[in-house]
Design a protein around this motif. Sequence first.
Motif, mmCIF file in Angstrom:
data_model
loop_
_atom_site.group_PDB
_atom_site.id
_atom_site.type_symbol
_atom_site.label_atom_id
_atom_site.label_comp_id
_atom_site.label_asym_id
_atom_site.label_seq_id
_atom_site.Cartn_x
_atom_site.Cartn_y
_atom_site.Cartn_z
ATOM 1 N N PHE A 9 0.814 -1.225 0.000
ATOM 2 C CA PHE A 9 0.000 0.000 0.000
ATOM 3 C C PHE A 9 0.846 1.272 0.000
ATOM 4 O O PHE A 9 0.381 2.328 -0.442
ATOM 5 N N ILE A 10 2.068 1.197 0.479
ATOM 6 C CA ILE A 10 2.891 2.404 0.587
ATOM 7 C C ILE A 10 3.184 2.980 -0.794
ATOM 8 O O ILE A 10 2.921 4.150 -1.073
ATOM 9 N N SER A 11 3.714 2.146 -1.687
ATOM 10 C CA SER A 11 4.012 2.638 -3.039
ATOM 11 C C SER A 11 2.728 2.881 -3.826
ATOM 12 O O SER A 11 2.649 3.837 -4.603
ATOM 13 N N ASP A 12 1.710 2.039 -3.637
ATOM 14 C CA ASP A 12 0.456 2.222 -4.377
ATOM 15 C C ASP A 12 -0.230 3.539 -4.022
ATOM 16 O O ASP A 12 -0.840 4.187 -4.875
ATOM 17 N N LEU A 13 -0.132 3.929 -2.753
ATOM 18 C CA LEU A 13 -0.725 5.197 -2.334
ATOM 19 C C LEU A 13 0.060 6.356 -2.934
ATOM 20 O O LEU A 13 -0.522 7.322 -3.450
ATOM 21 N N SER A 14 1.385 6.247 -2.902
ATOM 22 C CA SER A 14 2.216 7.373 -3.356
ATOM 23 C C SER A 14 2.138 7.579 -4.868
ATOM 24 O O SER A 14 2.310 8.702 -5.343
ATOM 25 N N ASN A 15 1.864 6.518 -5.626
ATOM 26 C CA ASN A 15 1.794 6.706 -7.080
ATOM 27 C C ASN A 15 0.368 6.760 -7.623
ATOM 28 O O ASN A 15 0.151 6.791 -8.828
ATOM 29 N N GLY A 16 -0.618 6.773 -6.701
ATOM 30 C CA GLY A 16 -2.000 6.964 -7.123
ATOM 31 C C GLY A 16 -2.732 5.710 -7.555
ATOM 32 O O GLY A 16 -3.856 5.784 -8.064
ATOM 33 N N ASN A 17 -2.132 4.537 -7.335
ATOM 34 C CA ASN A 17 -2.800 3.286 -7.724
ATOM 35 C C ASN A 17 -3.978 2.938 -6.818
ATOM 36 O O ASN A 17 -4.881 2.214 -7.228
ATOM 37 N N ILE A 18 -3.942 3.400 -5.568
ATOM 38 C CA ILE A 18 -5.071 3.253 -4.652
ATOM 39 C C ILE A 18 -5.350 4.628 -4.049
ATOM 40 O O ILE A 18 -4.506 5.525 -4.124
ATOM 41 N N CYS A 19 -6.537 4.780 -3.455
ATOM 42 C CA CYS A 19 -6.859 6.095 -2.894
ATOM 43 C C CYS A 19 -7.016 6.080 -1.377
ATOM 44 O O CYS A 19 -7.023 7.140 -0.753
ATOM 45 N N ALA B 214 -5.873 3.703 2.338
ATOM 46 C CA ALA B 214 -5.250 2.545 2.976
ATOM 47 C C ALA B 214 -5.367 2.674 4.482
ATOM 48 O O ALA B 214 -5.253 3.775 5.023
ATOM 49 N N VAL B 215 -5.606 1.547 5.142
ATOM 50 C CA VAL B 215 -5.562 1.505 6.601
ATOM 51 C C VAL B 215 -4.202 0.928 6.978
ATOM 52 O O VAL B 215 -3.858 -0.190 6.575
ATOM 53 N N GLY B 216 -3.413 1.709 7.726
ATOM 54 C CA GLY B 216 -2.066 1.256 8.056
ATOM 55 C C GLY B 216 -1.407 2.163 9.075
ATOM 56 O O GLY B 216 -2.076 2.915 9.786
ATOM 57 N N TRP B 217 -0.082 2.128 9.108
ATOM 58 C CA TRP B 217 0.687 2.807 10.157
ATOM 59 C C TRP B 217 1.009 4.243 9.786
ATOM 60 O O TRP B 217 1.263 4.562 8.635
ATOM 61 N N SER B 218 1.039 5.095 10.796
ATOM 62 C CA SER B 218 1.268 6.524 10.593
ATOM 63 C C SER B 218 2.540 6.798 9.800
ATOM 64 O O SER B 218 2.535 7.557 8.826
ATOM 65 N N GLY B 219 3.643 6.193 10.189
ATOM 66 C CA GLY B 219 4.917 6.457 9.515
ATOM 67 C C GLY B 219 4.916 6.016 8.061
ATOM 68 O O GLY B 219 5.528 6.651 7.201
ATOM 69 N N ALA B 220 4.219 4.914 7.781
ATOM 70 C CA ALA B 220 4.132 4.433 6.399
ATOM 71 C C ALA B 220 3.387 5.434 5.530
ATOM 72 O O ALA B 220 3.752 5.672 4.370
ATOM 73 N N MET B 221 2.335 6.024 6.091
ATOM 74 C CA MET B 221 1.565 7.016 5.329
ATOM 75 C C MET B 221 2.394 8.277 5.071
ATOM 76 O O MET B 221 2.330 8.876 3.989
ATOM 77 N N LEU B 222 3.183 8.691 6.058
ATOM 78 C CA LEU B 222 4.044 9.858 5.858
ATOM 79 C C LEU B 222 5.124 9.566 4.826
ATOM 80 O O LEU B 222 5.530 10.459 4.062
ATOM 81 N N GLU B 223 5.590 8.318 4.802
ATOM 82 C CA GLU B 223 6.576 7.930 3.792
ATOM 83 C C GLU B 223 5.954 7.996 2.399
ATOM 84 O O GLU B 223 6.578 8.491 1.447
ATOM 85 N N ALA B 224 4.699 7.510 2.274
ATOM 86 C CA ALA B 224 4.003 7.579 0.982
ATOM 87 C C ALA B 224 3.835 9.039 0.543
ATOM 88 O O ALA B 224 4.035 9.382 -0.632
ATOM 89 N N LYS B 225 3.494 9.894 1.496
ATOM 90 C CA LYS B 225 3.324 11.324 1.210
ATOM 91 C C LYS B 225 4.644 11.939 0.719
ATOM 92 O O LYS B 225 4.675 12.648 -0.287
ATOM 93 N N ALA B 226 5.731 11.630 1.441
ATOM 94 C CA ALA B 226 7.038 12.186 1.070
ATOM 95 C C ALA B 226 7.485 11.674 -0.296
ATOM 96 O O ALA B 226 8.042 12.433 -1.101
ATOM 97 N N THR B 227 7.231 10.395 -0.570
ATOM 98 C CA THR B 227 7.623 9.811 -1.859
ATOM 99 C C THR B 227 6.888 10.493 -3.000
ATOM 100 O O THR B 227 7.469 10.809 -4.052
ATOM 101 N N ALA B 228 5.580 10.728 -2.806
ATOM 102 C CA ALA B 228 4.788 11.406 -3.845
ATOM 103 C C ALA B 228 5.306 12.824 -4.082
ATOM 104 O O ALA B 228 5.421 13.281 -5.230
ATOM 105 N N GLU B 229 5.640 13.508 -2.990
ATOM 106 C CA GLU B 229 6.136 14.886 -3.122
ATOM 107 C C GLU B 229 7.474 14.922 -3.842
ATOM 108 O O GLU B 229 7.719 15.788 -4.699
ATOM 109 N N GLN B 230 8.357 13.967 -3.518
ATOM 110 C CA GLN B 230 9.671 13.908 -4.165
ATOM 111 C C GLN B 230 9.533 13.592 -5.650
ATOM 112 O O GLN B 230 10.292 14.090 -6.482
#
Length: 367
Positions: free
Chosen positions: A226-236, A238-254
Amino acid sequence: MSGHRSYFNLGLGACLAISLSAVAADGETVHVYNWYDYIGPNTLHDFKRDTGIQPVYDTFDSAEVLEGKLLTSRSGYDVVVASNFSLPTLIKAGALAPLPHARMPDFTNMDADLMAKLANNDPGNQYAVPYLWGTNGIGYNVDKVRAALGDKAPVDSWDLVFKEENLAKLGQCGVAMLDSPSEMLPVALHYLGLPPNSTNPEDYNKAEALLLKLRPHIAYFNSSKFISDLSNGNICVAVGWSGAMLEAKATAEQAGNGVKIAYSLPKEGAPVWFDTLVLLKDAPHPQQGLAFIDYLMRADVIAPVSNHLNYPNGNRNATALVAEATRNNPAVYPSAEALATLFTLQPLPPATERVRTRIWSKVKNGE
């Protein structure tokens, strides 16, 4: 539990482990066992520089591996990073040494509210201090959720994913959940107003009915994809861990891909978890082990680890040293009011664990 491990920056932890596993020919050593890729890039180097003690650093990738090593034999480790979920088992087995709080200068700087939560798994806070901690909540694609549900989408509530009419619409853009019965079933129980650590089979029947109703709208259950799928828009969503979501956010921004990710800590309450520092009862180097724990409790040491991994730490004096975007995000550093709604997960009796496993298999298969 404890699947909340970073699956990101993969390579770095391995390199550290390899480069620092060479024991100094002379001098003191400390043997440390931590989750894979779960420390700052300079932490071990700086510890040796500041103390003269050589860390011998090994990693694991599941709580089962950790418990198996600690419960079956003399592991040879001094300090281990153990999930709060594992603490009752390790304490009961006599695997941990009580921590001498009076000799730990930063113990009084540990956040009192967090220590009270942790005491649910470590009564009296005798054996463990927080290393990093976090919550389980909802990561979501801001634009896609708004498109699916409108401006008043209940992103601050579990209604977003547990109300069928919402999930049916979100299912069009992709919803993922952790593949973890010990984390997802307590959330479903809590949403239904039932005890998250229930041992009542009837409660689980209700949680099962809820999840089976939702299942057609869930794309998959997986604890890393879900981490990469969230960051690249493949899913909209995800239920998961706070740090993983922030990582997805940072990856998308980068990546500059236009995907805007946010993390929500639902207002009804959610699981809070801790990865803790513990000293083993049979530690070969207990004094060096205590020195390592002391070092990681220091505000100036743990803040860069929080910045690197996007997880808060337990030292209240470190908060000012954490990156502004992280410390000012109430989903990552919850207010006292939000913290009061969070609950810890407990190991359950074998009979209940079997019920959870059976239900999870049915839910995943959509039976």
